[in-house]
Design an enzyme around this catalytic site. Structure first.
Site, PDB file in Angstrom:
ATOM      1  N   ASN A   1      34.731  18.021  -9.211  1.00 11.55           N
ATOM      2  CA  ASN A   1      34.722  19.190 -10.093  1.00 11.55           C
ATOM      3  C   ASN A   1      34.034  18.936 -11.429  1.00 11.55           C
ATOM      4  O   ASN A   1      33.450  19.849 -12.009  1.00 11.55           O
ATOM      5  CB  ASN A   1      36.177  19.631 -10.331  1.00 11.55           C
TER       6      ASN A   1
ATOM      7  N   SER B   1      28.056  26.074  -8.212  1.00  6.08           N
ATOM      8  CA  SER B   1      27.979  27.188  -9.153  1.00  6.08           C
ATOM      9  C   SER B   1      27.007  28.215  -8.602  1.00  6.08           C
ATOM     10  O   SER B   1      26.040  27.869  -7.913  1.00  6.08           O
ATOM     11  CB  SER B   1      27.504  26.695 -10.530  1.00  6.08           C
TER      12      SER B   1
ATOM     13  N   GLY C   1      37.508  15.342 -13.276  1.00  9.02           N
ATOM     14  CA  GLY C   1      37.614  16.312 -14.368  1.00  9.02           C
ATOM     15  C   GLY C   1      38.844  17.182 -14.234  1.00  9.02           C
ATOM     16  O   GLY C   1      38.810  18.372 -14.562  1.00  9.02           O
TER      17      GLY C   1
ATOM     18  N   ASP D   1      34.916   7.377 -16.782  1.00 10.19           N
ATOM     19  CA  ASP D   1      33.647   8.062 -16.966  1.00 10.19           C
ATOM     20  C   ASP D   1      32.970   8.097 -15.601  1.00 10.19           C
ATOM     21  O   ASP D   1      32.551   7.059 -15.082  1.00 10.19           O
ATOM     22  CB  ASP D   1      32.792   7.308 -17.981  1.00 10.19           C
TER      23      ASP D   1
ATOM     24  N   TYR E   1      20.907  21.546 -14.890  1.00 10.44           N
ATOM     25  CA  TYR E   1      22.222  21.908 -14.346  1.00 10.44           C
ATOM     26  C   TYR E   1      22.064  22.810 -13.125  1.00 10.44           C
ATOM     27  O   TYR E   1      22.737  22.615 -12.102  1.00 10.44           O
ATOM     28  CB  TYR E   1      23.044  22.598 -15.431  1.00 10.44           C
TER      29      TYR E   1
ATOM     30  N   GLY F   1      41.739  17.385 -15.802  1.00  9.73           N
ATOM     31  CA  GLY F   1      42.695  17.589 -16.887  1.00  9.73           C
ATOM     32  C   GLY F   1      42.331  18.682 -17.864  1.00  9.73           C
ATOM     33  O   GLY F   1      43.042  18.904 -18.848  1.00  9.73           O
ATOM     34  N   SER F   2      41.230  19.402 -17.606  1.00 10.21           N
ATOM     35  CA  SER F   2      40.834  20.487 -18.513  1.00 10.21           C
ATOM     36  C   SER F   2      40.042  21.531 -17.739  1.00 10.21           C
ATOM     37  O   SER F   2      39.512  21.254 -16.655  1.00 10.21           O
ATOM     38  CB  SER F   2      39.986  19.941 -19.678  1.00 10.21           C
TER      39      SER F   2
ATOM     40  N   THR G   1      19.512  22.989 -11.110  1.00 14.15           N
ATOM     41  CA  THR G   1      18.981  22.161 -10.031  1.00 14.15           C
ATOM     42  C   THR G   1      20.073  21.312  -9.390  1.00 14.15           C
ATOM     43  O   THR G   1      20.157  21.193  -8.159  1.00 14.15           O
ATOM     44  CB  THR G   1      17.865  21.250 -10.561  1.00 14.15           C
TER      45      THR G   1
END
Length: 259
Positions: free
Chosen positions: A98, A150, A22, A71, A163, A24-25, A165
Site C-alpha cells: 500500500n 490508482s 504503510g 523504509d 507516479y 499506520g496512516s 507510470t
C-alpha cells in the site's frame, strides 16, 4: 450508512497473518484497522513511529498490530520485516502493498534522480514484497497479494508522471504475478482507489476548486474516505474472491470504467 457500519465479516480472515506496507496512516491505517476487526494478526511497516496508532487500535479493536519500523525502499530491510512478521504470526497469508508517495512533479521537474526515487517507493517494493512472501505462501498451500494501484493512470492525470507510470506498472506486474504464482494457489489482484481524502490529500492538494471538479466526474456525488477502500481489500483478501486473480478492482465513485 457509513462504510464502517456496513462492513461484512469474513470468517476465514480470523487468525490470518496479514502484512501491510504503510499501514499506520492514511488508507493504510484504515486497512490495518479493517483486518484487525476481522480478527487477523496484522503486521505493518512504515518509516514514521506508529506506537500511538498501535495503542489506539489495541484499545478500540481489542487486537494489537505488530509495528515494524522500516523504509520500504531498503529492500533487504523490507525482506527482514516480512521475515520478522512471519516469525511472530506465522507465514504471511495476505500481503497488502500500500505504501506510496504521490509527490507532484511535472515532466520538466522530474530529474533522473527523482524518477528513480519515485520507482523506489511506488513500484520496486511491490515486486520484492511479493517475491519475499511467495515461498511461505507456497508452503502454506496458498495466499493472497493485494497491490494498491490508482486510477490516476487510467485518467491520464498530469502533474506527477513518475507516479502515474508506477501505478500502471503495478497493474501490469499484478497480472504477471497472478500468472506465475497461480499454480501455487497464490492470487494477486490490484485495488485501484480514486481520490481518497486522507489527511495528506486535504492538507496538500484538496483545494475547493479541485474537489468540486473531481466530484463532478464521479457518478456518486460523495468524496471517498479511507474507510471506503477497506471493504474491497477485505473481499480480495478473503475466500469470497477465491477464483479471482489478475484483476483490477476500481473504487473511485464512478470516474473510470473497466471492461
Amino acid at each position: 450508512m457509513s462504510a464502517e457500519e456496513t462492513m461484512p465479516t469474513y470468517p476465514d480472515l480470523a487468525g490470518a497473518c496479514v502484512f501491510v506496507t504503510g499501514g499506520g496512516s492514511g488508507i493504510g491505517a484504515a486497512l490495518t484497522e479493517g483486518f484487525l476487526r476481522q480478527g487477523a494478526k496484522v503486521a505493518f511497516v512504515q518509516r514514521s513511529d506508529a506506537a500511538a496508532f498501535c495503542d489506539r487500535m489495541a484499545e478500540e479493536t481489542g487486537n494489537r498490530p505488530l509495528f515494524i519500523r522500516c523504509d520500504i525502499t531498503d529492500i533487504p530491510a523490507l525482506e527482514r520485516a516480512i521475515a520478522d512478521a512471519s516469525a511472530a504470526h506465522g507465514p504471511v497469508r495476505v500481503l497488502v502493498s500500500n505504501a506510496a508517495n504521490d509527490l507532484r512533479q511535472s515532466i520538466a521537474e522530474t530529474t533522473p534522480e527523482a524518477w528513480d526515487a519515485s520507482m523506489a517507493i511506488n513500484l520496486k517494493p511491490y515486486f520484492f514484497a511479493a517475491r519475499a512472501v511467495a515461498p511461505g505462501m507456497r508452503a502454506a498451500g496458498g495466499g493472497v497479494i493485494v497491490n494498491m494501484s490508482s486510477v490516476s493512470y487510467m485518467m491520464g492525470n498530469a502533474g506527477y508522471p513518475a507516479y502515474v507510470t508506477a501505478n500502471a506498472g503495478i497493474t501490469g506486474m499484478t497480472r504477471a504475478l497472478a500468472r506465475e504464482l497461480g499454480p501455487d494457489r497464490i492470487r494477486a489482484n490490484a485495488l485501484m482507489p480514486g481520490w481518497v481524502l486522507t489527511e495528506k490529500q486535504i492538507s496538500h492538494w484538496a483545494t475547493p476548486e479541485d474537489l468540486a471538479a473531481h466530484l463532478d466526474k464521479q457518478c456518486l456525488k460523495e468524496h471517498l474516505a479511507p474507510a471506503d477502500i477497506v471493504g474491497g481489500c477485505l473481499f480480495l483478501a478473503s475466500n469470497a474472491s477465491r477464483m479471482m486473480t489478475g484483476q483490477a478492482l476500481v473504487i473511485d465513485g464512478g470516474v473510470v470504467v473497466t471492461g
